[in-house]
Write a protein that holds these residues in place. Structure first.
Motif, PDB file in Angstrom:
ATOM      1  N   HIS A  99       0.804  -1.223   0.000  1.00  0.00           N
ATOM      2  CA  HIS A  99       0.000   0.000   0.000  1.00  0.00           C
ATOM      3  C   HIS A  99       0.841   1.280   0.000  1.00  0.00           C
ATOM      4  O   HIS A  99       0.300   2.368   0.229  1.00  0.00           O
ATOM      5  N   THR A 123      -3.415  10.090  -0.828  1.00  0.00           N
ATOM      6  CA  THR A 123      -4.191   8.939  -0.337  1.00  0.00           C
ATOM      7  C   THR A 123      -3.577   8.319   0.923  1.00  0.00           C
ATOM      8  O   THR A 123      -3.965   7.211   1.302  1.00  0.00           O
ATOM      9  N   GLN A 126      -6.079   7.026   3.654  1.00  0.00           N
ATOM     10  CA  GLN A 126      -6.772   5.807   3.232  1.00  0.00           C
ATOM     11  C   GLN A 126      -5.829   4.610   3.210  1.00  0.00           C
ATOM     12  O   GLN A 126      -6.193   3.502   3.618  1.00  0.00           O
ATOM     13  N   ASP A 127      -4.609   4.838   2.738  1.00  0.00           N
ATOM     14  CA  ASP A 127      -3.629   3.751   2.653  1.00  0.00           C
ATOM     15  C   ASP A 127      -3.313   3.189   4.029  1.00  0.00           C
ATOM     16  O   ASP A 127      -3.277   1.967   4.227  1.00  0.00           O
ATOM     17  N   GLN A 130      -6.270   1.298   5.584  1.00  0.00           N
ATOM     18  CA  GLN A 130      -6.402  -0.006   4.945  1.00  0.00           C
ATOM     19  C   GLN A 130      -5.359  -0.985   5.477  1.00  0.00           C
ATOM     20  O   GLN A 130      -5.657  -2.156   5.717  1.00  0.00           O
ATOM     21  N   ILE A 133      -6.522  -2.196   8.863  1.00  0.00           N
ATOM     22  CA  ILE A 133      -7.573  -3.211   8.742  1.00  0.00           C
ATOM     23  C   ILE A 133      -6.963  -4.575   8.433  1.00  0.00           C
ATOM     24  O   ILE A 133      -7.326  -5.587   9.041  1.00  0.00           O
ATOM     25  N   GLU A 134      -6.030  -4.610   7.502  1.00  0.00           N
ATOM     26  CA  GLU A 134      -5.384  -5.872   7.150  1.00  0.00           C
ATOM     27  C   GLU A 134      -4.566  -6.422   8.316  1.00  0.00           C
ATOM     28  O   GLU A 134      -4.507  -7.639   8.523  1.00  0.00           O
ATOM     29  N   ASP A 208     -14.748   6.642   2.917  1.00  0.00           N
ATOM     30  CA  ASP A 208     -14.174   5.391   2.432  1.00  0.00           C
ATOM     31  C   ASP A 208     -14.319   4.245   3.419  1.00  0.00           C
ATOM     32  O   ASP A 208     -14.296   3.080   3.025  1.00  0.00           O
ATOM     33  N   PHE A 209     -14.455   4.557   4.705  1.00  0.00           N
ATOM     34  CA  PHE A 209     -14.554   3.525   5.738  1.00  0.00           C
ATOM     35  C   PHE A 209     -15.653   3.883   6.725  1.00  0.00           C
ATOM     36  O   PHE A 209     -15.859   5.053   7.036  1.00  0.00           O
ATOM     37  N   TYR A 232     -14.231  -2.941  10.870  1.00  0.00           N
ATOM     38  CA  TYR A 232     -13.582  -3.811   9.886  1.00  0.00           C
ATOM     39  C   TYR A 232     -13.976  -5.277  10.075  1.00  0.00           C
ATOM     40  O   TYR A 232     -13.490  -6.158   9.372  1.00  0.00           O
ATOM     41  N   GLU A 237     -18.520  -6.088   7.137  1.00  0.00           N
ATOM     42  CA  GLU A 237     -18.335  -6.428   5.729  1.00  0.00           C
ATOM     43  C   GLU A 237     -19.617  -7.018   5.147  1.00  0.00           C
ATOM     44  O   GLU A 237     -19.989  -6.727   4.011  1.00  0.00           O
TER      45      GLU A 237
END
Length: 250
Positions: A99, A123, A126-127, A130, A133-134, A208-209, A232, A237
Motif C-alpha cells: 500500500h 491517499t 486511506q492507505d 487499509q 484493517i489488514e 471510504d470507511f 472492519y 463487511e
C-alpha cells in the motif's frame, strides 16, 4: 614468451575476479542501504553523503502495540515470544509495501509506520487505514491458530511532521513532531482489537470507511480529543455487501 603470456593472462583473470567481488560487495551494500532507508533517501545519501530532513504538510502515522505484552512475556519463553512477534511484523512489512506505506521502526513490541512520505501523496490516510484493517484481520487469523493470544491496539493520526536521518553512526530514518505524539496517544487511548483514529484522520477517510464515533476522550497533555473506531469486522463487511446488493437490485 609463453611464460610472460601466462603471467599476463593470470593477472587479468585475477583482476577480473577482484572486480567481480567488488561489484558483488557494492550490490550487497546497496541492497542493505535500501532495506534500511527509503529509496529516495538512500540515493541522496549515496550521491551526496548527507540527507537533509524534510517537512511534510500532511502525513498519516500508525502505531500498533501488543496488549499486556509484559504479562505475555512472563508466560512464554523469550525465543518463542520473539518468533511470534517476527511472524506478525513480517506480515505487517508485506502489507505496508503493498500500500505504499513506509515502515519507520519497531520499538519493543510496538510497530510504527507512516503514509505520505518520503514522496507526498493524497491517499496516505486511506492507505494507512487499509493497512490497519489488514493488520487486525491477520492478527485475528493468527489468534485462531496459536495458543498464545496476541491482541493489538492500533492508533492513527494525520498531520504535519518532519522526517529524515540524524547522526552518522547506526543512522535510521525517523519522524518527529506533535503528529507522531498524537498518533501514539491514539494507540494508548484505543482498545485491543480496534483501530482508533483521530478526528483529523476521520475527516479524510469517512467516505471510504465506516467509523464509530467515540466522542471526546481525555488524553494526557492534550485535553479532550475526539476519536473514532474503524469498523472492519466480518459483520461490517456483510452489512456493506448486503447494501451493495440492494443497490444493484434497484
Amino acid at each position: 614468451t609463453l611464460a610472460g603470456l601466462v603471467l599476463v593472462i593470470g593477472g587479468m583473470m585475477l583482476l577480473f575476479r577482484q572486480r567481480q567481488k567488488t561489484r558483488r560487495a557494492l550490490k550487497r551494500s546497496d541492497e542493505l542501504l535500501l532495506n534500511i532507508l527509503p529509496d529516495q533517501v538512500a540515493l541522496e545519501l549515496k550521491e551526496t553523503g548527507i540527507s537533509a530532513a524534510k517537512s511534510y504538510e500532511s502525513c498519516t502515522v500508525l502505531f500498533a502495540d501488543i496488549k499486556d505484552f509484559t504479562k505475555i512475556s512472563e508466560q512464554i519463553g523469550a525465543l518463542e515470544l520473539v518468533a511470534q512477534m517476527d511472524t506478525y511484523f513480517r506480515a505487517f512489512d508485506q502489507m505496508i509495501m503493498q500500500h505504499g506505506v513506509e515502515k519507520i521502526k519497531t520499538i519493543g513490541d510496538a510497530y510504527m509506520c507512516a503514509g505520505g512520505l518520503p514522496l507526498s501523496n493524497s491517499t496516505h490516510a486511506q492507505d494507512v487505514v487499509q493497512v490497519a484493517i489488514e493488520m487486525q484481520k491477520f492478527i485475528k487469523e493468527q489468534d485462531r491458530d496459536n495458543a498464545s493470544r496476541f491482541e493489538f491496539r492500533i492508533g492513527i493520526h494525520t498531520g504535519p511532521l518532519v522526517a529524515g536521518i540524524v547522526g552518522v553512526k547506526k543512522f535510521a530514518y525517523d519522524i518527529w513532531g506533535d503528529t507522531v505524539n498524537t498518533a501514539a496517544r491514539m494507540e494508548q487511548s484505543g482498545a485491543a482489537g480496534e483501530i482508533n483514529i483521530s478526528e483529523t484522520t476521520y475527516e479524510l477517510v469517512k467516505n471510504d470507511f465506516e467509523c464509530i464515533a467515540r466522542g471526546g476522550i481525555k488524553v494526557k497533555g492534550k485535553g479532550e480529543l475526539k476519536m473514532y473506531f474503524v469498523k472492519y469486522t466480518e459483520e461490517a463487511e456483510e452489512k456493506e455487501l448486503l447494501e451493495q446488493e440492494a443497490i444493484t437490485m434497484k
